[in-house]
Design a protein around this motif. Structure first.
Motif, PDB file in Angstrom:
ATOM      1  N   UNK B 100       0.842  -1.201   0.000  1.00 51.84           N
ATOM      2  CA  UNK B 100       0.000   0.000   0.000  1.00 51.84           C
ATOM      3  C   UNK B 100       0.879   1.254   0.000  1.00 51.84           C
ATOM      4  N   UNK B 101       1.892   1.226   0.850  1.00 50.81           N
ATOM      5  CA  UNK B 101       2.818   2.357   0.958  1.00 50.81           C
ATOM      6  C   UNK B 101       3.487   2.635  -0.379  1.00 50.81           C
ATOM      7  N   UNK B 102       3.919   1.555  -1.071  1.00 49.26           N
ATOM      8  CA  UNK B 102       4.620   1.748  -2.352  1.00 49.26           C
ATOM      9  C   UNK B 102       3.677   2.359  -3.388  1.00 49.26           C
ATOM     10  N   UNK B 103       2.442   1.855  -3.419  1.00 50.54           N
ATOM     11  CA  UNK B 103       1.472   2.412  -4.373  1.00 50.54           C
ATOM     12  C   UNK B 103       1.273   3.899  -4.119  1.00 50.54           C
ATOM     13  N   UNK B 104       1.024   4.215  -2.833  1.00 50.79           N
ATOM     14  CA  UNK B 104       0.807   5.624  -2.464  1.00 50.79           C
ATOM     15  C   UNK B 104       2.001   6.473  -2.866  1.00 50.79           C
ATOM     16  N   UNK B 105       3.172   5.960  -2.539  1.00 51.26           N
ATOM     17  CA  UNK B 105       4.396   6.701  -2.799  1.00 51.26           C
ATOM     18  C   UNK B 105       4.561   6.953  -4.297  1.00 51.26           C
ATOM     19  N   UNK B 106       4.321   5.903  -5.113  1.00 52.78           N
ATOM     20  CA  UNK B 106       4.438   6.067  -6.563  1.00 52.78           C
ATOM     21  C   UNK B 106       3.456   7.113  -7.077  1.00 52.78           C
ATOM     22  N   UNK B 107       2.210   6.979  -6.610  1.00 50.56           N
ATOM     23  CA  UNK B 107       1.177   7.912  -7.073  1.00 50.56           C
ATOM     24  C   UNK B 107       1.555   9.348  -6.755  1.00 50.56           C
ATOM     25  N   UNK B 108       1.930   9.568  -5.491  1.00 50.57           N
ATOM     26  CA  UNK B 108       2.263  10.929  -5.077  1.00 50.57           C
ATOM     27  C   UNK B 108       3.496  11.432  -5.809  1.00 50.57           C
TER      28      UNK B 108
END
Lengths: 324, 118
Positions: B100-108
């Motif tokens: 979840x963290x990686x997805x969020x980080x990529x998106x941001x």
């Protein structure tokens, strides 16, 4: 060492007993580790002090540990709580105060001051009771498993409330009108039947008792009609043709009534004028004549203004309706 | 009536919000190996993620209650210490949170670079 024990006690005393020993042991080890790490070159006491101050207020630490709810009412209940509380507080105390005031007026031989004090006391007492019990009920509901029904169902557009009907006459205005008329009527009745009630300490009426043979009952009928008219204004809420006509008629009739009353009748009780003269009032007849005339003139001006205002409002609404 | 917070105060509040969830993530990750509280505190501080002791200890206790951490007391040392370790459930939650963290980080990250190139 004493400081550490005191700090740990200050934290654990707020925790449930099942957690106390475990938390105490863990905190103890941690504090000793921290002190050992930071005591190079310092005295032990200074090291302990700085470690404990770094850990901060024991109350706050205890709050972090404890899972209990640290509030009276949470957000899911607060909206409903506030709505119920406000609705109750702005109706019930006034009803209770009015009932107490009326029962004091007609019941015992009490004085106007005590009647008002009793009414205010009863109103405030009821308000405090309401606030306490409503809060207690919501405090318990917050800690039970129940949830507001609104949050259980999934929301649909069908649950939207209707917009309030547009009103030209505010409910506050109509309500105030009703209260004023009722108060004035009761005042006149009390002046006649309980003259001593207003602190004059005598059974001499201020207004001429002769008026009660015809004029006063007629005036009370007029007041009653005005009261009913205000109830209709409250219910209908808009300046309909019939409401405008009745409003204007009532103003005209009461103006004519007041003018003829002042011109043909002795309004103030001559006996009362005599008493005032004995008490040292100079030119009593002049004073009485002018106060009666000024009061009558004020009432007539108010009524005329009311007619003008009503017609003007109606005309404005009419033109808006034509435009729409 | 309305009070205008200074920009520093607003930053502190928002930064705290941003960090809040990451402490759980870091704790679950670090506790794949068994450690006692103070050890973890120092480890996090060394990695640049300083956490208040007053926040970390209650947090570990909460995670233990939720079954994400397991604990045992070691009394062999002069100071008895409570060792914590991520449970199987804790490890599973950690893996899911990481993705979840990686997805969020990529998106941001994408949003931020897009904005910067405008």
């Amino acid at each position: 060492m004493n400081l550490i024990e005191r700090y740990i006690y200050a934290v654990t005393q707020h925790l449930p007993s099942s957690q106390q020993e475990d938390v105490a042991k863990e905190l103890h080890a941690t504090i000793e580790d921290m002190v050992a790490d930071s005591s190079q070159g310092k005295s032990e006491e200074i090291a302990i002090t700085s470690v404990l101050e770094e850990l901060g207020n024991p109350m706050i630490l205890a709050q972090q540990y404890s899972n209990a709810k640290q509030y009276v009412i949470g957000p899911q209940w607060f909206g409903i709580y506030k709505q119920i509380l406000v609705n109750l507080l702005r109706t019930v105390p006034f009803i209770v105060a009015t009932i107490v005031l009326l029962s004091n007026m007609f019941g015992s031989k009490s004085h106007v001051g005590t009647a008002i004090t009793n009414a205010l006391g009863a109103g405030c007492g009821v308000a405090i009771q309401i606030a306490f019990w409503v809060t207690l009920v919501f405090f318990i509901m917050e800690r039970s498993d129940t949830k507001p029904t609104e949050f259980n169902k999934s929301w649909t557009v069908a649950m939207l409330p209707e917009l309030p009907k547009p009103r030209q006459i505010s409910s506050f205005e109509s309500l105030m009108g009703m209260i004023m008329i009722a108060a004035f009527g009761i005042f006149l009745i009390l002046l006649h039947f309980k003259p001593g009630w207003f602190g004059t300490n005598s059974s001499v009426e201020v207004l001429n008792p002769e008026l009660w043979k015809l004029w006063m009952p007629a005036f009370l009928v007029l007041l009653f009609a005005d009261f009913v008219h205000h109830i209709r204004k409250f219910v209908v809420g808009n300046w309909t043709r019939s409401l405008v006509i009745i409003e204007v008629l009532l103003c005209l009739i009461s103006s004519m009534f007041i003018v003829s009353l002042v011109m043909t009748q002795t309004v103030v009780n001559p006996e009362f004028v005599n008493i005032m003269a004995e008490k040292g009032l100079e030119n009593p007849d002049e004073v009485v004549k002018w106060s009666v005339n000024i009061t009558a003139a004020a009432l007539v001006i108010l009524n005329t203004w009311d007619i003008v205002e009503t017609l003007w409002k109606k005309a404005k609404v009419g033109s808006i309706e034509k435009l729409a | 009536m309305s009070r205008v917070d200074s920009i520093d105060e607003l930053f502190n509040n928002q930064a705290l919000e941003l960090r809040r969830g990451t402490v759980v993530l870091a704790t679950l990750g670090a506790l794949h190996t068994s450690q006692y509280g103070y050890q973890l505190l120092q480890k996090l501080e060394k990695s640049g993620l300083a956490v208040d002791a007053g926040t970390l200890y209650p947090l570990m206790r909460r995670l233990e209650k939720q079954g994400l951490l397991e604990s045992r007391w070691d009394t062999s040392d002069s100071r008895p210490r409570k060792y914590y370790q991520a449970s199987a459930q804790g490890k599973e939650l950690y893996n899911r949170l990481i993705s979840e963290w990686r997805t969020l980080n990529n998106t941001l990250e994408k949003m931020i670079t897009e904005r910067d190139t405008l």
